[in-house]
Design an enzyme around this catalytic site. Structure first.
Site, mmCIF file in Angstrom:
data_model
loop_
_atom_site.group_PDB
_atom_site.id
_atom_site.type_symbol
_atom_site.label_atom_id
_atom_site.label_comp_id
_atom_site.label_asym_id
_atom_site.label_seq_id
_atom_site.Cartn_x
_atom_site.Cartn_y
_atom_site.Cartn_z
ATOM 1 N N SER A 104 0.816 -1.210 0.000
ATOM 2 C CA SER A 104 0.000 0.000 0.000
ATOM 3 C C SER A 104 0.854 1.266 0.000
ATOM 4 O O SER A 104 1.642 1.492 -0.901
ATOM 5 C CB SER A 104 -0.959 -0.035 1.198
ATOM 6 O OG SER A 104 -1.888 1.004 1.140
ATOM 7 N N ASP A 245 -5.921 2.087 -3.362
ATOM 8 C CA ASP A 245 -7.198 1.890 -2.686
ATOM 9 C C ASP A 245 -7.627 3.155 -1.941
ATOM 10 O O ASP A 245 -8.655 3.179 -1.277
ATOM 11 C CB ASP A 245 -7.166 0.679 -1.741
ATOM 12 C CG ASP A 245 -6.210 0.833 -0.579
ATOM 13 O OD1 ASP A 245 -5.442 1.822 -0.548
ATOM 14 O OD2 ASP A 245 -6.217 -0.043 0.317
#
Length: 453
Positions: A104, A245
């Site tokens: 991430s 995301d």
């Protein structure tokens, strides 16, 4: 032994904690728990595998795919794609499960492995525990024709882009958008989908080399995006993180628009169109009080959860709600996705600008952010936050002082000797003064006792 799975899969230093051997073991265990044990149609289980562009993702993906195929799972290698794309493709392909290899917003030396169950759903704790338990057992080792096959998922990105375009309530013709892709997983698909939607696109942070992901760009470093928006006279800027995301935004004057403001804009828009289910937004306790006030004024209820997108998702599923997220820009549209999707969020936000003809700065005025001060008090006994009478009385006094114009939140860390003191107030000075006062009481009352012989 400590639990292998964290709040978002298994994450750590690539080739340190997260080795090729561990990746293969995880994959072999997941093949049983998510594949063979749940597959009831008599066909060989299938899995989608995707990754972000970190250099270590290459050997980790190879190890994962080897572990899956050697355990009798057919693998669809989707290559470099955002995490939400992997989740969507699991559902679109009707695969048994999916694997995303990413850390991430973490720096390039880190990496991680997260799993999605059938339908692209995140795993509950008990399923993660079952995978850990299975790792201690002998893996399945089929031979001959029962060995799984690995094939390139050649149209994976195209399927995801078509899906995103179908969600748009309005095209983006006439909008100039700067996209910062964090040299990450969205570097290919995000610019393409915004162009296909009609926007005039300027792209930065979209040259991944395996080592520059999140390095001075993306949602954790908004300076380059702000500068690019002003330089190019863009209507807005969109920043992704490494696995895309999340989405943060910048208006045409270079002002930051965070996840709370984005959720406020989209919640009000969905309610106006009759598409906000039960007129409810789900967010965590860390969302700004200004969000709650704005929603109340718009006739929208706020459901609060513990910090973490998994808790937001859980509340959304339990209540059947279709919009939720976090201040960090992790926004979940349950009508279109099973997890946070930064590209989808950016598209929906841009569509509201195109649909209303109002600049992002004006749309963002639906919510007034209250000054928020966060102090991390380290070296204290986090387990005594609830039991300290002196601290309880101090919090009550602070809440009485603030009244309806602010709030206090004390949150112990889940892993470190840290207590987070968060105070919101009508002005910065009041928030800082109360936060410092409470932080000092935390230091005094929760000081760790020295152990002496």
């Amino acid at each position: 032994m400590s639990r292998l799975f964290g709040t978002d899969g298994v994450r750590g230093l690539a080739n340190g904690m997260l080795t090729a051997e561990l990746a293969m073991q995880l994959a072999q265990a997941a093949a049983v728990v998510l594949g063979h044990d749940r597959n009831t149609n008599g066909t060989r289980p299938r899995a989608v595998v995707a990754r972000d562009p970190r250099a270590s993702g290459e050997f980790i993906a190879a190890a994962v795919e080897a572990g899956l195929s050697s355990s009798g799972i057919d693998v669809y290698d989707a290559g470099v794609l955002p995490t939400p794309a992997a989740a969507y493709l699991v559902a679109d392909l009707d695969a048994d499960f999916g694997v995303m290899i990413s850390a991430s917003h973490n720096p390039a030396p880190d990496n991680g492995i997260k799993f999605f169950a059938r339908g692209g759903q995140k795993l509950p704790d008990d399923v993660e525990d079952a995978i850990e338990a299975q790792m201690a057992k002998e893996p399945q080792r089929p031979v001959g024709a029962e060995v799984g096959r690995i094939q390139r998922f050649s149209d994976a990105e195209d399927r995801y882009i078509v899906h995103l375009l179908r969600t748009l309530p309005h095209r983006l013709d006439g909008l100039k958008v700067v996209l910062d892709c964090a040299h990450g997983a969205a570097s290919g698909c995000s610019p393409q989908v915004f162009k296909d939607a009609g926007a005039d696109v300027v792209v930065i942070g979209a040259d991944p080399d395996g080592h520059n992901i999140n390095d001075g760009v993306g949602s954790t470093h908004l300076g380059p995006l702000k500068a690019a928006v002003l330089k190019h006279g863009a209507d807005l800027g969109i920043a992704h993180d490494g696995d895309a995301d999340r989405c943060l935004a910048v208006d045409h004057e270079g002002n930051e628009v965070d996840g709370d403001q984005i959720m406020a804009i989209l919640a009000v828009a969905l309610k106006a169109s009759g598409k906000l289910r039960d007129d409810v937004l789900v967010a965590t306790v860390m969302s700004n009080l200004g969000l709650k006030i704005a929603l109340r004024d718009a006739g929208i209820s706020l459901r609060e959860t513990a910090v973490g997108d998994r808790y937001v998702l859980e509340e959304m599923r339990n209540g059947g709600f279709n919009l939720g997220g976090e201040q960090s820009g992790h926004v979940i549209f349950a009508d279109h996705a099973t997890t946070g999707d930064g590209v989808l969020t950016g598209l929906q936000l841009a569509a509201q600008i195109a649909l209303t003809g109002r600049p992002l700065k004006e749309l963002a005025t639906v919510m007034t952010k209250l000054p928020q001060v966060l102090i991390n008090v380290r070296g204290v006994d986090r387990t005594r936050v609830q039991s300290s009478e002196a601290l309880t009385q101090a919090v009550r006094a602070a809440e009485a002082e603030l009244g309806d114009t602010g709030r206090v939140l004390l949150r112990p860390s889940g892993t470190e000797p840290v207590v987070r003191v968060m105070v919101e107030a009508g002005d910065e000075a009041t928030a800082e003064a109360i936060a410092e006062r409470l932080a000092q009481i935390v230091r005094t009352e929760l000081a760790l006792e020295l152990v002496t012989d």
